[in-house]
Design a protein around this motif. Sequence first.
Motif: not given
Length: 150
Positions: A83-107
């Motif tokens: 969902m955070q990737y979806y929101l990134l694609g939709n143009g949202k930029k927030s600290l939370y979004l980037f933290l979830v993507i950066a910390s979750g993707t490697p797992f």
Amino acid sequence: MKDQIIEKIYEYSKQPYQKYFKKNKPWEIDKTALLNYPEGSLGFGLGNFLSKNHFDIQPKLEDHDIIHVLTNTGISVREEIGMQYYLLGNGKKSLYLFLVIASGTPFYMKEINYFMQQYKRGKKALPFHYLDFSKMLFTPIHAIQKTFNI
């Protein structure tokens, strides 16, 4: 095990994020009141989502659950990251979004195709992440989805 690690990180980060980064006012409504909205409305959909998942409204984070409702996204860790990737694609930029993507993707590197699919879905939708959903609770979900190509 990795799901529990990500969930713990979320639990520990949620309160500071709510307190220091979210400047919006909490909605003055509870889950029971939401379930009294007309069936098919965004308010009813949110109340149903919260009840079905045994959640309560999180002050200042109400929009997050609305996005789950509008995008038909589940609540697993994989789906939360998607969902955070979806929101990134939709143009949202927030600290939370980037933290979830950066910390979750490697797992979840095996899910990268799913994440890219969600990103592309978000790109195809018209930007809607910035809307004041608290004023749209009587609006039918399908009307919002259709208007914004969600």
